[in-house]
Every structure is written in structure tokens, then in C-alpha cells.
Design an enzyme around this catalytic site. Structure first.
Site, PDB file in Angstrom:
ATOM      1  CG  ASP A  50      -2.011  -1.028   1.165  1.00 17.56           C
ATOM      2  OD1 ASP A  50      -2.404  -1.394   0.041  1.00 17.56           O
ATOM      3  OD2 ASP A  50      -2.479  -1.479   2.228  1.00 17.56           O
ATOM      4  CE1 TYR A  78       3.719  -6.635   4.414  1.00 13.98           C
ATOM      5  CE2 TYR A  78       3.156  -8.849   5.147  1.00 13.98           C
ATOM      6  CZ  TYR A  78       3.207  -7.899   4.152  1.00 13.98           C
ATOM      7  OH  TYR A  78       2.747  -8.194   2.897  1.00 13.98           O
ATOM      8  CG  ASP A  92      -4.550   2.810   5.369  1.00 13.89           C
ATOM      9  OD1 ASP A  92      -5.095   3.931   5.331  1.00 13.89           O
ATOM     10  OD2 ASP A  92      -4.447   2.091   4.359  1.00 13.89           O
ATOM     11  NE  ARG A 183      -5.076  -1.966   3.808  1.00 11.43           N
ATOM     12  CZ  ARG A 183      -6.046  -1.889   2.894  1.00 11.43           C
ATOM     13  NH1 ARG A 183      -7.062  -1.076   3.078  1.00 11.43           N
ATOM     14  NH2 ARG A 183      -6.010  -2.635   1.824  1.00 11.43           N
TER      15      ARG A 183
END
Length: 307
Positions: A50, A78, A92, A183
Site C-alpha cells: 500500500d 512485516y 490505515d 490492515r
């Protein structure tokens, strides 16, 4: 009349660039910039990040694009910061805050909730995603104020660890299967804690066997006097597969697409069946499936390996 400028000739370049994608760039924007700097004819990325996310974005050039699908299928790692107490419409920092709640969460509660999200879980893809419905990405419907039903998808959270907790920020490390939306994971953890949440930051540190070691920023790439020297070889994408080394005669037959019975040849064969990378000396010829009776079946071949 506009002057008729000749079209710039781009070069056939093979290799992999481990880009540290900056905030504010789509994965495609970053790819286009890198492609331009390298003057590369053919390029592709290996799974989008993203725009608000940073970190490892492997870019494939030339023959490396044949193997990019493997990275799309690979597990990913991540580091993320979950902002508890605030829910946004996108999940987000880029979205509008739609709900605010007080945060009264203990470390014990966090540990208990994280344990529930480890292993196989079901996720409902977010409306703000590139998944398509009737040829149109979901985010276009979302921007028009339309919410569509989405089927839950099965994903696997291999690792979910707490790095730090300073109210209202929860820093986590996540290793997950393909198709996982971090997310959504952050939002679902927030709901399970009773306060809601959105992602404040997201950084990818590993894709398959590729790690953040050797990543280069976009600024450093743009400023580098010899940017092509930053490319890793094509087989950097294949390091997790066993290697088979052929002699010149077998290599010639392999590149013609012939199946080879290696059991009868003076070639060292890996003990396990499955996917392998195939070489002549140090030159990558492609990938193959090693089957029963040491039969080597060509899979994807490197076009530039001939000659």
C-alpha cells in the site's frame, strides 16, 4: 505540428532489485521510476505494498519476471504499528476516522488476543482493496460510498509477536501466508480488544527467502552512478530450491525442453523430489521439477541461457 521524437530504445536487463519502497508511492509508481533509471525494457513487481507502507519490494527485470509468481505465493514478514482506540474507513492512516474509543488494555489481554490470531484464520478482505468485482476494484465502490458483501478468505498467521506496547500504540511482528491483509489483522485485533484500531505504520522485511539485507532506497537508486550494479542475479529469487548442475550435452537438451533421466547420468541429484534450479557451470538455465526415478522435467527456461 509536434516534432517527431524517436522512441527511446530500452535495454534487455536481467536481475532483481530489492527496493526499500518509500511512503507515498504505489508499488507501480516505484516500479516505473526504477525501470526508467535502469532503462529496462521488461519489469514487474512481486506483490503490492500500500502507498502508506514501506520496505521490501522485490522488482524483477527481464528473465527474472518469469519467476516473480513464486514471490507472490511466498510467505511475507512485516513490522506494523497498530493504533488502538481509533478506527478509520480504510483501516490505515490514509482514511477518515469513523470511531474513537478509550483504550484500557493490559499486556495480559494483548497476549491472550494475539494467541487467538495465530495459525489458520479467516479474513474478510477490506473494501479499500484492489480486489475486483465485475471488473472494477473494490476501492472504487468504497469511494462511491458503496459497501459490497465479501467472502471471508482463509489465511495463515505463522508468527505474531508483540515488539512493544506504549498506549495507544501496539508494535507487532507478523509472518503470514499470501493474501493476508495486515490492515484487516490490525482492525480485527483492535475489535477483539474492545477498542477498535487502525494501522499507523507498516513495513515489510521479508518476502520468501529474500530479506531486508541489501535493500536500496529509491533516492539511493536515483543517485547511484551505476544503478545496474545494484541488481542481484535472477537466481536470487530461487535460493530456497536445491540446485542441479548439468554438463554441456544435458544442458543443451534441457534448453530444448527435453525431459532428462538423470539417474543414468554422471550428475549429482538432490535427494528430494520437487522444484529445482538448473545450471550449466554458474549459468542459470531455468527451473524444473525433479520427479520419480530422477526424471528432470523443464519448467521455466532462461531465454538468454542459449549460446
Amino acid at each position: 505540428m509536434k516534432p517527431n521524437h524517436p522512441k527511446k530504445v530500452r535495454d534487455l536487463i536481467d536481475g532483481v532489485l530489492l527496493l526499500d519502497k518509500p511512503v507515498g508511492f504505489s508499488s507501480n509508481d516505484a516500479l516505473i521510476k526504477a525501470k526508467r533509471v535502469l532503462n529496462a525494457k521488461k519489469a514487474g513487481h512481486t506483490g503490492t505494498l500500500d502507498p502508506f507502507a514501506t520496505g521490501l519490494l522485490p522488482l524483477c527485470f527481464g528473465e527474472a519476471t518469469k519467476f516473480s509468481q513464486d514471490l507472490l505465493e511466498a510467505d511475507k514478514t512485516y513490522e506494523t504499528v497498530v493504533h488502538l482506540g481509533q478506527t478509520t474507513d480504510t483501516g490505515d492512516t490514509e482514511g477518515e476516522v469513523v470511531d474513537t474509543r478509550e483504550v484500557h488494555v493490559t499486556l495480559e489481554q494483548i497476549d491472550a488476543v494475539l494467541a487467538r490470531f495465530r495459525g489458520p484464520i479467516a479474513q474478510v478482505p477490506p473494501m479499500y482493496s484492489a480486489l475486483k468485482r465485475d471488473g472494477k476494484p473494490l476501492y472504487e465502490y468504497a469511494r462511491a460510498g458503496i459497501t459490497l458483501e465479501r467472502e471471508a478468505r482463509n489465511v495463515v498467521i505463522h508468527k505474531l509477536e508483540l515488539i512493544s506496547y506504549e498506549v495507544p500504540f501496539l508494535k507487532l511482528s507478523v509472518t503470514c501466508s499470501k493474501g493476508t491483509y495486515i490492515r484487516v489483522l490490525g482492525q480485527d485485533i483492535g475489535e477483539a480488544l474492545g477498542c477498535g484500531a487502525h494501522l499507523n505504520a507498516l513495513r515489510r522485511t521479508q518476502v520468501g527467502a529474500l530479506t531486508a539485507d541489501g535493500m536500496i532506497t529509491l533516492d539511493a537508486l536515483l543517485a547511484h552512478p551505476e544503478p545496474r550494479s545494484l541488481l542481484a542475479p535472477v537466481d536470487a529469487l530461487l535460493s530456497s530450491f536445491p540446485a542441479v548442475h548439468l554438463n554441456a550435452e544435458l544442458a543443451k537438451r534441457f534448453l530444448q525442453g527435453q525431459r532428462l533421466a538423470l539417474g543414468k547420468e554422471p550428475v549429482t541429484v538432490p535427494a528430494e523430489q520437487g522444484r529445482v534450479r538448473v545450471y550449466l557451470d554458474d549459468k542459470l538455465l531455468g527451473t524444473a521439477q525433479l520427479g520419480e526415478y530422477s526424471i528432470l522435467a523443464p519448467e521455466r527456461l532462461i531465454a538468454t541461457a542459449h549460446g
